[in-house]
Design a protein around this motif. Structure first.
Motif, short mmCIF file in Angstrom:
data_model
loop_
_atom_site.label_atom_id
_atom_site.label_comp_id
_atom_site.label_asym_id
_atom_site.label_seq_id
_atom_site.Cartn_x
_atom_site.Cartn_y
_atom_site.Cartn_z
N ARG A 6 19.58 32.23 14.78
CA ARG A 6 18.46 32.80 14.04
C ARG A 6 18.92 33.64 12.86
N LEU A 7 20.04 34.36 13.03
CA LEU A 7 20.58 35.16 11.93
C LEU A 7 21.28 34.29 10.89
N ALA A 8 22.04 33.29 11.35
CA ALA A 8 22.80 32.44 10.44
C ALA A 8 21.88 31.61 9.55
N LYS A 9 20.71 31.25 10.06
CA LYS A 9 19.80 30.40 9.29
C LYS A 9 18.66 31.20 8.70
N SER A 10 18.90 32.50 8.51
CA SER A 10 17.90 33.34 7.85
C SER A 10 18.47 33.84 6.52
N VAL A 11 17.59 34.20 5.63
CA VAL A 11 17.99 34.74 4.34
C VAL A 11 17.26 36.07 4.17
N LYS A 12 18.03 37.15 4.08
CA LYS A 12 17.47 38.49 3.92
C LYS A 12 16.42 38.79 4.99
N TRP A 13 16.77 38.54 6.24
CA TRP A 13 15.91 38.83 7.40
C TRP A 13 14.62 38.02 7.40
N VAL A 14 14.64 36.84 6.79
CA VAL A 14 13.48 35.95 6.83
C VAL A 14 13.94 34.57 7.31
N CYS A 15 13.30 34.09 8.37
CA CYS A 15 13.58 32.75 8.89
C CYS A 15 12.39 31.86 8.58
N VAL A 16 12.67 30.61 8.32
CA VAL A 16 11.61 29.63 8.09
C VAL A 16 11.61 28.67 9.27
N CYS A 17 10.45 28.50 9.87
CA CYS A 17 10.31 27.57 11.00
C CYS A 17 10.57 26.15 10.50
N VAL A 18 11.44 25.43 11.22
CA VAL A 18 11.79 24.08 10.78
C VAL A 18 10.64 23.09 11.00
N LYS A 23 33.45 35.21 20.49
CA LYS A 23 33.36 34.62 19.15
C LYS A 23 31.98 34.86 18.54
N TYR A 24 30.92 34.51 19.27
CA TYR A 24 29.57 34.64 18.72
C TYR A 24 29.13 36.10 18.61
N THR A 25 29.66 36.96 19.46
CA THR A 25 29.36 38.39 19.33
C THR A 25 29.90 38.91 18.00
N GLN A 26 31.13 38.52 17.67
CA GLN A 26 31.71 38.94 16.39
C GLN A 26 30.93 38.35 15.20
N LEU A 27 30.53 37.09 15.31
CA LEU A 27 29.77 36.47 14.24
C LEU A 27 28.41 37.15 14.05
N VAL A 28 27.76 37.51 15.15
CA VAL A 28 26.46 38.20 15.06
C VAL A 28 26.63 39.55 14.40
N LYS A 29 27.66 40.29 14.78
CA LYS A 29 27.92 41.61 14.17
C LYS A 29 28.13 41.45 12.66
N GLY A 30 28.90 40.44 12.27
CA GLY A 30 29.14 40.20 10.84
C GLY A 30 27.86 39.85 10.10
N LEU A 31 27.02 39.01 10.69
CA LEU A 31 25.77 38.63 10.04
C LEU A 31 24.78 39.80 9.98
N GLU A 32 24.77 40.65 10.98
CA GLU A 32 23.89 41.81 10.95
C GLU A 32 24.32 42.77 9.84
N ASN A 33 25.62 42.90 9.62
CA ASN A 33 26.12 43.77 8.55
C ASN A 33 25.78 43.19 7.18
N VAL A 34 25.83 41.86 7.04
CA VAL A 34 25.54 41.22 5.77
C VAL A 34 24.06 41.35 5.42
N ASN A 35 23.19 41.16 6.43
CA ASN A 35 21.75 41.19 6.18
C ASN A 35 21.19 42.59 5.98
N THR A 36 21.94 43.64 6.31
CA THR A 36 21.39 44.99 6.15
C THR A 36 21.50 45.49 4.76
#
Length: 181
Positions: free
Chosen positions: A71-83, A168-181
């Motif tokens: 959900r974080l990887a496929k969102s842009v600036k905290w906005v997800c689009v339903c596929v 692995k995914y915990t680290q990726l989530v932390k990185g994506l949360e930092n990018v989106n903030t």
């Protein structure tokens, strides 16, 4: 008849013993008194070993972290689009939707198989398969989608691999949360 009376006497004696032990501050059971006696003598009492979480709990934790990652990887600036329907939601309001069911371990955590989908499409519209299938064909191509559907390979993931994927995914989530903030 005699055994019933003996049983009653035994129960009464047990109650009396517990009451006396409670009054005197003495541990009522042998198990409880041993560590106390050891500690008073200065002997170290071994600590209970910490149990490892069960495989089922690890899989559940990995599913949760992977869902959050998608959900974080496929969102842009905290906005997800339903596929399926194209509605915009925050990542917390979306759900991770699997094109191939989660029961197939090979595709359960495949990033091509998973996409964010809103709750109305995922639950109320019975996964909205028709729109999702069209989306998958548009993104990945007809051949890959057909291969995914026809693939019947069963795999078994070892417990240590699950733990590695959680890290692995915990680290990726932390990185994506930092990018989106």
């Amino acid at each position: 008849m005699q055994s019933i009376e003996t049983n009653k006497l035994y129960k009464e004696q047990k109650k009396i013993d517990k009451a006396l032990a409670k009054r005197d501050g003495i541990a009522s059971s042998l198990k409880a008194s041993k560590p106390i006696a050891r500690k008073q003598q200065g002997e170290k009492v071994p600590k209970a070993k910490k149990k490892k979480p069960s495989r089922w709990k690890l899989v559940k934790k990995l599913d949760s972290i992977f869902s959050r990652y998608i959900r974080l990887a496929k969102s842009v600036k905290w906005v997800c689009v339903c596929v399926s329907c194209g509605m915009k939601w925050t990542p917390k309001e979306m759900q991770n939707w699997h094109f191939i069911s989660r029961g197939n371990y090979k595709y359960r955590r495949d990033e091509d198989n998973c996409n964010p989908q809103c709750m109305p499409c995922n639950i109320y519209k019975s996964w909205n398969y028709m729109h999702y299938t069209l989306y998958m064909i548009q993104i990945h191509g007809h051949d890959k989608v057909r291969d995914m559907i026809e693939d019947k390979e069963l795999i078994k993931i070892k417990t240590y691999e699950i733990e590695e994927m959680i890290d692995k995914y915990t680290q990726l989530v932390k990185g994506l949360e930092n990018v989106n903030t």
